[in-house]
Design an enzyme around this catalytic site. Sequence first.
Site, PDB file in Angstrom:
ATOM      1  N   LYS A   1       0.927   4.163  -2.897  1.00 21.89           N
ATOM      2  CA  LYS A   1       0.544   5.564  -2.655  1.00 21.89           C
ATOM      3  C   LYS A   1       1.720   6.505  -2.941  1.00 21.89           C
ATOM      4  O   LYS A   1       1.514   7.633  -3.402  1.00 21.89           O
ATOM      5  CB  LYS A   1       0.046   5.735  -1.217  1.00 21.89           C
TER       6      LYS A   1
ATOM      7  N   TYR B   1       0.837  -1.210   0.000  1.00 21.26           N
ATOM      8  CA  TYR B   1       0.000   0.000   0.000  1.00 21.26           C
ATOM      9  C   TYR B   1       0.871   1.259   0.000  1.00 21.26           C
ATOM     10  O   TYR B   1       0.631   2.201  -0.762  1.00 21.26           O
ATOM     11  CB  TYR B   1      -0.908  -0.041   1.227  1.00 21.26           C
TER      12      TYR B   1
END
Length: 255
Positions: free
Chosen positions: A163, A159
């Site tokens: 991002k 993740y």
Amino acid sequence: MSSTTLSGSVALVTAASRGIGRAIALDLAEHGADVALGVRDPDAAPTIALADEVRALGRRVTVVPMDVTDLAACRVAIDAVVDELGTIDVLVNNAGGGIVEDALDVTEEHFDAVWALTTKSAFFISQHVAKHMRSAGGGSIVNIASQAGLVALPGESAYCTSKAAVIHLTKCLAVEWGQYGIRVNAVAPTFIETDGTEPALSDDAFRADTVERIAALHRIGQPREVAAAVTFLAGEGASLITGTALPIDGGWTAR
Ligand code: NAP
């Protein structure tokens, strides 16, 4: 900010059914925008209720099926928004998410799923919308990144990297598309109270540690606090701002 900041403009928000996306759609409508809700299930009760709320504000609304991992379907949905509402002035790439897992255990399948949902979707949805924006003479794109793209969160390597890529994508697209009058920015929120964070934040020890790390304000954020920043970046008040990622983190990344 006046309620007419985005008057006459059309905004498309992905993953608008719940949480931060829902708050963004409402805030944009409250500031004058007509809104297209990109959702996985257009017939879901929360989406129908949200569309009614937008209409009650006096704005036009359309709901389009956008599972952001199905990019062919997203391109059809984007064209349908332009057909129905006339243009897309503002795109908010809100869809994203991760799997909490030690980096030693992340499988290729999980990694690809996180990047498809978070990064690949933002790239290709922006690309298709930007073609319409270029024809129309400009627009504004806001990517919902995360503080996870600025600092490392243990157990969230897929993740965090997805991002971080969204934040760099924001810079790349801003630099390429400024010539078309398209601004591209991102926001990088800390932990926000949504369905997505509810399981983690209901663990008292995790919540206490999180509040401690939100280094200046020491509280969990609310979706409307992200939405307000997105509305600002989307609108003319941010006319010289592009390629930036604004932390909305109560000071987490300041310490
Ligand atoms: P959430 O409460 O976990 O809700 C997930 C949303 O994503 C729902 O609207 C869901 O739709 C939608 N969704 C999931 N898979 C999708 C797909 N394949 N295509 C389209 N939509 C899909 O989400 P959130 O916490 O509001 O997070 C929204 C964004 O903010 C994400 O990019 C997240 O990474 C980012 N963010 C969140 C936080 C936080 O603390 N909450 C912090 C920083 C950044 P359904 O209703 O169909 O399930």
